[in-house]
Design an enzyme around this catalytic site. Structure first.
Site, PDB file in Angstrom:
ATOM      1  N   SER A 176      -2.826  -8.024   2.846  1.00 41.66           N
ATOM      2  CA  SER A 176      -3.387  -7.872   4.190  1.00 41.66           C
ATOM      3  C   SER A 176      -3.725  -9.233   4.791  1.00 41.66           C
ATOM      4  CB  SER A 176      -4.649  -6.999   4.127  1.00 41.66           C
ATOM      5  OG  SER A 176      -4.330  -5.715   3.662  1.00 41.66           O
TER       6      SER A 176
ATOM      7  N   VAL B  33       4.668  -5.757  -4.539  1.00 38.18           N
ATOM      8  CA  VAL B  33       5.719  -5.680  -3.525  1.00 38.18           C
ATOM      9  C   VAL B  33       5.747  -7.010  -2.786  1.00 38.18           C
ATOM     10  CG1 VAL B  33       6.554  -4.470  -1.472  1.00 38.18           C
ATOM     11  CG2 VAL B  33       5.440  -3.189  -3.318  1.00 38.18           C
TER      12      VAL B  33
ATOM     13  N   HIS C 112       0.826  -1.207   0.000  1.00 40.87           N
ATOM     14  CA  HIS C 112       0.000   0.000   0.000  1.00 40.87           C
ATOM     15  C   HIS C 112       0.861   1.258   0.000  1.00 40.87           C
ATOM     16  CE1 HIS C 112      -2.920  -2.862   2.066  1.00 40.87           C
ATOM     17  NE2 HIS C 112      -3.588  -2.464   0.997  1.00 40.87           N
TER      18      HIS C 112
END
Length: 275
Positions: free
Chosen positions: A177, A167, A28
């Site tokens: 998450s 990433v 993020h």
């Protein structure tokens, strides 16, 4: 937020938008940093969208910590954090949904019925609320990005969709998450997904073009891990997301969804990215 959007437009400021469901991680923040570098104003939304979950249990266990997320964003010079209540997004009597045809029917769409209707609806609401010039998404959710690009085009949103690379943790595991739901052992074993995709891409670089054989490379590597259970592995056209038999000149992608224990993870790799 509507009043904020009008104010920013009057000031001729460019707005970068990063939509999230919270439980923020370095993936993020890579999007936030890109928005910060390219735009005058950066807005991050945090909203766990119930309409994109086809499993109530999955929705209930999705990680949430708004206080921690807001504190982390403070270190990235974010101008606005938009964290609406569910009733603000879906007021009583809400009955209007957005559905993008074709792109939503394979891969995640096949495994999670209704998922992309929820995604398309919340993204449309957020875009209409924030009115960004640019919105940022990660390649890990490649199918979602394709759908949002189509939605943006078809509904006439005057904005750019920017897709940034996935990433990864040092092990190769794509940041998600949902990784926080893995035990330490499961997190270690989950790296088999990215390893399988890397091995298939290496086979492609060494001359393999048959999609079935590339799929089998991924399936075999993942099947060797007892904690892993494959939902799907597919080689698809990167633009249409339709299965292909042979990798040719058009950009192609291997996409995979795999359960590690009870946690479902997705990842992908583009075989022949065009510049």
């Amino acid at each position: 937020m509507f009043s904020i959007s009008r104010k920013l437009r009057r000031e001729n400021k460019t707005v970068g938008f990063v939509p999230t469901m919270g439980a923020l991680h370095a993936g993020h923040f890579s999007l936030v940093k890109a928005a910060r570098a390219q735009c005058d104003i950066v807005v991050v939304s945090i909203f766990v969208n119930p309409t994109q979950f086809n499993d109530k249990g999955d929705l209930e266990k999705y990680p949430r910590d708004l206080t921690a997320d807001a504190a982390l964003l403070a270190g990235y010079d974010v101008d606005y954090v938009y964290a609406p209540e569910q009733g603000e997004i879906y007021p009583e009597g809400f009955s209007t949904y957005v559905y993008v045809e074709d792109l939503t029917e394979s891969l995640e769409g096949a495994s999670r019925p209704g998922h992309f209707r929820g995604v398309a609806t919340i993204v449309t609401i957020l875009f209409n609320t924030i009115r960004p010039d640019t919105a940022y998404f990660g390649q890990k959710d490649a199918q979602q990005v394709s759908i949002i690009k189509r939605l943006t085009r078809d509904l006439g949103f005057e904005m750019e969709i920017v897709e940034l690379p996935t990433v990864r943790e040092e092990s190769g595991l794509a940041l998600s998450s949902r990784n926080s739901l893995l035990s330490d052992d499961e997190r270690e074993k989950a790296s088999v997904i990215s390893r399988a995709l890397r091995e298939a891409k290496l086979a492609y670089k060494n001359g393999e073009r048959n999609a079935m054989k590339l799929t089998e490379f991924v399936q075999k590597t993942i099947a060797d891990e007892p904690l892993a259970r494959i939902d799907y592995v597919a080689v698809v056209d990167r633009e249409t997301l339709q299965p292909i038999e042979k990798v040719g000149d058009k950009e192609a992608m291997i996409a995979a969804a795999v359960f590690i224990g009870d946690v479902r993870l997705i990842d992908n790799t583009v075989l022949n990215r065009k510049q």
